[in-house]
Design a protein around this motif. Structure first.
Motif, PDB file in Angstrom:
ATOM      1  N   ILE A   3       1.294  -4.339 -31.035  1.00 30.01           N
ATOM      2  CA  ILE A   3       0.291  -5.250 -31.577  1.00 30.01           C
ATOM      3  C   ILE A   3      -1.053  -4.567 -31.814  1.00 30.01           C
ATOM      4  N   ALA A   4      -1.498  -3.768 -30.873  1.00 35.24           N
ATOM      5  CA  ALA A   4      -2.864  -3.230 -30.922  1.00 35.24           C
ATOM      6  C   ALA A   4      -3.040  -2.256 -32.071  1.00 35.24           C
ATOM      7  N   GLY A   5      -4.192  -2.332 -32.725  1.00 29.56           N
ATOM      8  CA  GLY A   5      -4.512  -1.436 -33.827  1.00 29.56           C
ATOM      9  C   GLY A   5      -5.232  -0.189 -33.353  1.00 29.56           C
ATOM     10  N   ASP A   6      -5.467   0.708 -34.290  1.00 30.16           N
ATOM     11  CA  ASP A   6      -6.233   1.917 -33.992  1.00 30.16           C
ATOM     12  C   ASP A   6      -7.707   1.563 -33.892  1.00 30.16           C
ATOM     13  N   ALA A   7      -8.527   2.597 -33.628  1.00 30.58           N
ATOM     14  CA  ALA A   7      -9.972   2.390 -33.475  1.00 30.58           C
ATOM     15  C   ALA A   7     -10.529   1.630 -34.671  1.00 30.58           C
ATOM     16  N   GLY A   8     -11.290   0.578 -34.372  1.00 34.69           N
ATOM     17  CA  GLY A   8     -11.920  -0.208 -35.429  1.00 34.69           C
ATOM     18  C   GLY A   8     -11.053  -1.325 -35.976  1.00 34.69           C
ATOM     19  N   HIS A   9      -9.800  -1.447 -35.489  1.00 34.48           N
ATOM     20  CA  HIS A   9      -8.893  -2.477 -35.982  1.00 34.48           C
ATOM     21  C   HIS A   9      -8.236  -3.170 -34.803  1.00 34.48           C
ATOM     22  N   ARG A  10      -8.337  -4.473 -34.746  1.00 29.32           N
ATOM     23  CA  ARG A  10      -7.783  -5.222 -33.630  1.00 29.32           C
ATOM     24  C   ARG A  10      -6.264  -5.244 -33.679  1.00 29.32           C
ATOM     25  N   LEU A  11      -5.689  -5.457 -34.864  1.00 28.07           N
ATOM     26  CA  LEU A  11      -4.239  -5.539 -35.015  1.00 28.07           C
ATOM     27  C   LEU A  11      -3.716  -4.279 -35.691  1.00 28.07           C
ATOM     28  N   SER A  12      -2.482  -3.909 -35.355  1.00 26.64           N
ATOM     29  CA  SER A  12      -1.897  -2.677 -35.893  1.00 26.64           C
ATOM     30  C   SER A  12      -1.597  -2.812 -37.376  1.00 26.64           C
ATOM     31  N   ASP A  13      -1.540  -1.682 -38.043  1.00 26.75           N
ATOM     32  CA  ASP A  13      -1.235  -1.683 -39.476  1.00 26.75           C
ATOM     33  C   ASP A  13       0.153  -2.249 -39.762  1.00 26.75           C
ATOM     34  N   PRO A  14       1.191  -1.883 -38.997  1.00 24.79           N
ATOM     35  CA  PRO A  14       2.500  -2.484 -39.282  1.00 24.79           C
ATOM     36  C   PRO A  14       2.513  -4.004 -39.145  1.00 24.79           C
ATOM     37  N   LEU A  15       1.797  -4.516 -38.138  1.00 29.80           N
ATOM     38  CA  LEU A  15       1.741  -5.966 -37.967  1.00 29.80           C
ATOM     39  C   LEU A  15       1.015  -6.620 -39.135  1.00 29.80           C
ATOM     40  N   LEU A  16      -0.122  -6.053 -39.546  1.00 29.79           N
ATOM     41  CA  LEU A  16      -0.861  -6.610 -40.681  1.00 29.79           C
ATOM     42  C   LEU A  16      -0.035  -6.532 -41.961  1.00 29.79           C
ATOM     43  N   ALA A  17       0.704  -5.437 -42.119  1.00 28.29           N
ATOM     44  CA  ALA A  17       1.551  -5.301 -43.315  1.00 28.29           C
ATOM     45  C   ALA A  17       2.638  -6.367 -43.324  1.00 28.29           C
ATOM     46  N   ALA A  18       3.226  -6.610 -42.149  1.00 23.99           N
ATOM     47  CA  ALA A  18       4.259  -7.642 -42.060  1.00 23.99           C
ATOM     48  C   ALA A  18       3.685  -9.025 -42.352  1.00 23.99           C
ATOM     49  N   LEU A  19       2.504  -9.308 -41.851  1.00 22.07           N
ATOM     50  CA  LEU A  19       1.864 -10.605 -42.115  1.00 22.07           C
ATOM     51  C   LEU A  19       1.555 -10.788 -43.590  1.00 22.07           C
ATOM     52  N   SER A  20       1.230  -9.702 -44.264  1.00 20.27           N
ATOM     53  CA  SER A  20       0.908  -9.799 -45.696  1.00 20.27           C
ATOM     54  C   SER A  20       2.145 -10.090 -46.544  1.00 20.27           C
ATOM     55  N   GLU A  21       3.359  -9.778 -45.997  1.00 19.15           N
ATOM     56  CA  GLU A  21       4.603 -10.119 -46.682  1.00 19.15           C
ATOM     57  C   GLU A  21       4.911 -11.584 -46.416  1.00 19.15           C
ATOM     58  N   SER A  22       4.246 -12.462 -47.137  1.00 16.45           N
ATOM     59  CA  SER A  22       4.229 -13.876 -46.782  1.00 16.45           C
ATOM     60  C   SER A  22       5.587 -14.553 -46.853  1.00 16.45           C
ATOM     61  N   GLY A  23       6.564 -13.938 -47.497  1.00 19.81           N
ATOM     62  CA  GLY A  23       7.871 -14.575 -47.595  1.00 19.81           C
ATOM     63  C   GLY A  23       8.779 -14.304 -46.432  1.00 19.81           C
ATOM     64  N   SER A  24       8.378 -13.419 -45.513  1.00 21.63           N
ATOM     65  CA  SER A  24       9.234 -13.062 -44.388  1.00 21.63           C
ATOM     66  C   SER A  24       8.637 -13.529 -43.071  1.00 21.63           C
ATOM     67  N   VAL A  25       9.517 -13.927 -42.155  1.00 18.85           N
ATOM     68  CA  VAL A  25       9.108 -14.412 -40.854  1.00 18.85           C
ATOM     69  C   VAL A  25       8.568 -13.245 -40.021  1.00 18.85           C
ATOM     70  N   VAL A  26       7.487 -13.510 -39.275  1.00 17.04           N
ATOM     71  CA  VAL A  26       6.937 -12.544 -38.336  1.00 17.04           C
ATOM     72  C   VAL A  26       6.901 -13.198 -36.962  1.00 17.04           C
ATOM     73  N   GLY A  27       7.414 -12.472 -35.969  1.00 12.47           N
ATOM     74  CA  GLY A  27       7.354 -12.947 -34.591  1.00 12.47           C
ATOM     75  C   GLY A  27       6.498 -12.022 -33.751  1.00 12.47           C
ATOM     76  N   VAL A  28       5.690 -12.586 -32.862  1.00 19.24           N
ATOM     77  CA  VAL A  28       4.833 -11.800 -31.974  1.00 19.24           C
ATOM     78  C   VAL A  28       4.957 -12.375 -30.575  1.00 19.24           C
TER      79      VAL A  28
END
Length: 892
Positions: free
Chosen positions: A578-603
């Protein structure tokens, strides 16, 4: 007559007056006695952008010879410049020869007209005649002139302008200067040690003159803090204003008089009212301002000092009804405690409600919200205890009933269990009495549930659920129908109990989210796997089948589940993802998955379960979204992408409330389950939903049993709090719910006993046949509220303050409508849905938002937040104490 004292300011003013008439002369004779140490200084001849500057030398001489010698020395020393010599003297012109007078400006000794000098210093041509009648004022204005001069106030200097300027210079322009001069400013001034000390050092005539003017201008209340400043007691002015209210008690009047000697009755009444208004404003600032902590500490410092003074004067008992004193707050809490110790019935409950109202009305209830919340929870639990004992008919009814009602009981109990935050023994004992009664009833419910569970679990599976929603069915039956162009974000809050769920839901209501459910009028609730531990129940939830497994099994099962539902890109993220790199709260893979609005994301978020293991839950009385790591960021991201959100648990938990050490037993596998033979408070469960123990385990249904070392909380057992899996579905407004789903309003989700109930409106009487009744101007109220003329709403709209406010609100609703809304708010614990207020208003409320704005303009006198919109502008909140104060409406 002795020569008047003259300082360099008067000399400067005389030079500015006479230098234009010098005609080259460099000697100015002035009748007076120079008292200043400044023997030489520069004078600007005017205050224009390009002033003419002359150096002035002053010599104080009271003999003819001295004057002559001073002039001769000046001529010799300043032959090459145009420096001016000013000689102050008491020698009469008749004693001076024409030779020395011939060198002097005006060829004679100039006399000092102080009033004329004052006018000049203010840039005025003339002065108010009253200024000449007050020598103290003239002397003070000459003495107190600021370094940058007096302000220009027109061609005529009025007495009020002069005194206001003097007060600003003497006592502080920022505190009680021009534009901010009222009793409130004087009380603020009294808290600054420098200002009152300086006032006390002023000449007595000036102090008296300023006090008289302030009393005439501000009111009689101004006299008291100034008198206290002279006595060196200004720091206690506001505390004494609190204690002074005891003077209405004949037994305490003498003691109050000793605290405030010389104070007249009118002065005391005005002063105590002013202090109350200031404290009320500070309390409001503490609730709403960015600097709330500072305002809160300021109030607490004052009222604690007031309590000390009351104790010293032995008037604490007479102040038991004071709305600010901590001791009076304790009295009200103890009155509530007395009502809580009685058996819950209509009589004792009514007394508890009245006592709670008095607690809420005290200012400290707003500054010490934890104490107020504990009191409110105690009364809520009393309401629940006054209801009939719940009876269970099935496991399904028990699980849904738990999330709908008993989880709210657990939430209130969690708060009350911590007791009174200030440790009052009387209040704490009353809270303990309530807690024990609630636990006894909850234990009976858990025992009844466990009995039914033992039978149900033998056969319960996906083909025979007994009317229950199973944890492994949640994603397929609740999350899958939400899939469309925008797939849901599924947030698994590991260990979230029903108590935590109902609080999160209440806090999220109105935050740009709409809660929906596939079930009308309530949230979905599932039954956890058995035992209700993470490895079994979370894996079952995420894979869609009863199983046990680790994170890898959960990820694979989650993908497989959603692939069967036509979503091959679904992804599950655990704590390390879940955790992002410096300066980002959420990780890039998680944000990328969230941006794919047609697919389910579980956390999966472990904050609650982690708190149970590491001792944090035991000292926590509630959960807000921001308390759960990453939840606010995930909700924001989901809303920005327009995704629905499913907040779901894998199991609940019970808190550590055992009075004894762990239970020694065989076959222990975890804190709340084992194998072997059940003992008291335990039950053997066998069936297809039992993941461990080869399909048969022993679990406690009593919450106070544990088999391992002490932690903050536990799960794995068979209590309702552990086995109920809450499911909350949130849609970003204004998204539409799936077909057949239902929007859940907060009023539907909140048990009736959580808020004080009002009687339903009686049915309307039949219309008289003799004549047709006149058409009502507005709707019939929805609630039965106080209909007499002395109801709070009617008294408010009958006040002069209300009439003054109404004059500035075009097309305001009629008084009966406003009174009805006020009374309905009071009857509903000062909070009312905007839609209900609009119904009360009838045709005046056809546009609820506009109606609410009109009510705010009518009731929020001078900007004080009497009425405000809360919960995303979906509810109205009334501050009754401020309403009474602003409209001058006392309690009946």
């Amino acid at each position: 007559m002795s020569a008047p004292a003259i300082d360099h300011r008067i000399v400067e003013a005389l030079v500015q007056t006479w230098l234009p008439h010098a005609k080259g002369r460099r000697l100015l004779l002035v009748y007076g006695r120079y008292t200043d140490s400044a023997g030489s200084f520069v004078v600007s001849t005017d205050r224009t952008a390009n002033p003419v500057r002359r150096r002035v030398h002053v010599s104080d001489q009271h003999s003819v010879l001295g004057i002559v010698e001073a002039w001769e020395e000046h001529q010799q020393a300043h032959e090459a410049d145009d420096d001016l010599l000013v000689v102050t003297t008491s020698v009469d012109d008749s004693q001076l020869g024409w030779d020395i007078r011939g060198y002097a400006i005006g060829r004679s000794t100039r006399t000092v007209d102080k009033v004329r000098i004052v006018a000049q210093r203010f840039g005025a041509v003339d002065v108010d005649p009253r200024i000449r009648q007050e020598p103290w004022l003239v002397d003070a204005l000459l003495d107190a002139e600021p370094a940058d001069g007096w302000p220009r106030n027109g061609s005529v200097l009025t007495r009020d302008s002069a005194i206001r300027a003097l007060i600003g210079a003497r006592l502080g322009q920022d505190t009680i200067g021009e534009g901010s001069l009222d009793v409130s400013a004087l009380l603020e001034f009294s808290r600054d040690p420098a200002g009152p000390a300086y006032f006390a050092e002023l000449p007595a005539a000036e102090r008296d003159g300023l006090t008289r003017w302030l009393a005439d201008t501000v009111g009689p209340a101004a006299v008291v803090p100034l008198r206290l400043a002279v006595q060196g007691r200004a720091a206690d002015a506001i505390p004494l204003g609190v204690v002074g209210t005891a003077a209405t008690n004949p037994d305490a009047a003498l003691a109050v008089g000793a605290l405030l000697p010389g104070t007249q009755a009118e002065e005391l009444r005005a002063f105590t009212d002013a202090v109350a208004a200031v404290l009320e404003r500070w309390v409001s600032e503490a609730e709403t301002s960015r600097h709330g902590d500072a305002a809160r500490h300021r109030v607490l410092d004052v009222v604690r000092r007031a309590d000390e003074l009351a104790t010293q004067a032995q008037v604490t008992e007479a102040l038991a009804g004071n709305p600010f004193l901590p001791s009076a707050f304790t009295v009200r809490l103890r009155e509530l405690a007395a009502a809580l110790t009685a058996k819950p019935d209509p009589t004792s409950l009514a007394e508890a409600e009245r006592a709670l109202d008095r607690v809420r009305e005290h200012a400290l209830a707003r500054l010490e919200p934890r104490r107020r919340e504990a009191a409110e929870m105690a009364v809520r639990l009393q309401r629940w205890l006054a209801r009939p004992q719940p009876e269970l008919t099935s496991v399904a009814e028990a699980v849904t009933g738990h999330l709908s009602e008993w989880a709210w009981v657990d939430r209130a109990l969690n708060t009350l269990w911590e007791g009174d935050p200030f440790g009052d023994p009387v209040v704490g004992q009353a809270y303990r009495t309530v807690c024990e009664a609630v636990r006894a009833r909850r234990t009976a419910l858990d025992e009844d549930f466990a009995t039914r569970l033992a039978t149900w679990v033998k056969h319960a599976d996906s083909t025979d659920t007994g009317g229950c929603l199973l944890v492994e069915q949640v994603l397929g039956e609740v999350a899958a129908p939400l899939r469309g162009k925008l797939a849901p974000l599924i947030v698994v809050l590991d260990g979230m109990s029903g108590a935590v769920a109902v609080e999160l839901g209440q806090r999220l209501a109105g935050r740009a989210w709409t809660e929906v459910s596939p079930v009308a009028g309530r949230r979905a609730a599932a039954v956890a796997a058995i035992p209700s531990v993470t490895r079994a129940s979370r894996a079952s939830l995420l894979t869609g089948a009863i199983t046990a497994g680790d994170q890898a099994a959960e990820k694979d099962g989650f993908k497989a589940l959603w692939k069967r539902h036509g979503d091959p890109k679904a992804e599950l993220f655990h704590r390390g993802d879940i955790a992002g790199d410096a300066g980002h709260r959420l990780s890039d893979p998680l944000l990328a998955a969230l941006s794919e609005s047609g697919s389910v994301v579980g956390v999966v978020l472990n904050t609650i379960d982690y708190a149970l293991d590491h001792g944090q839950e035991g000292h926590r009385t509630g959960w807000a979204p921001e308390d759960i790591t990453y939840l606010p960021e995930l909700l924001d991201a989901a809303r920005s992408y327009g995704r629905p959100v499913v907040l779901v648990s894998d199991h609940g938990h019970v808190l550590d409330r055992a009075t004894e050490d762990r239970v020694d037993a065989g076959g222990v596998e975890s804190a709340r389950w084992r194998t072997g033979t059940p003992d008291d408070g335990e039950m053997a469960l066998t069936g297809p939903r039992v993941v461990y123990g080869e399909g048969s385990v022993v679990v406690p249904w009593r919450e106070d049993i544990r088999y391992t070392t002490r932690k903050a909380g536990y799960h794995g057992g068979a209590s309702l709090a552990e086995l109920t899996v809450p499911v909350l579905v949130l849609l970003p407004a204004p998204a539409r719910a799936p077909s057949g789903w239902h929007v859940l309003e907060p009023e539907q989700l909140t048990p009736k006993w959580w808020t004080r109930q009002t009687a339903a409106t009686p049915a309307a009487e039949p219309k008289p046949r003799a004549r047709k009744p006149s058409k009502p101007s507005d709707a019939v109220p929805l609630f039965t509220v106080e209909s007499k003329a002395e109801s709070l709403g009617n008294r408010v709209v009958a006040s002069g303050t209300y009439d003054a406010q109404r004059a500035f609100v075009p097309k305001a609703p009629n008084k009966q409508v406003v009174a009805a809304v006020i009374d309905a708010l009071v009857a509903a614990d000062n909070r009312l849905p905007l839609s209900t207020a609009a119904e009360l208003a009838g045709k005046a409320g056809r546009r609820p938002e506009f109606f609410a704005t009109m009510l705010e303009r009518l009731l929020n006198v001078d900007g004080y937040p009497v009425l405000s919109k809360v919960d995303g502008d979906r509810r109205l909140k009334l501050d009754v104490e401020t309403l009474r104060m602003q409209f001058g409406v006392r309690e009946p």
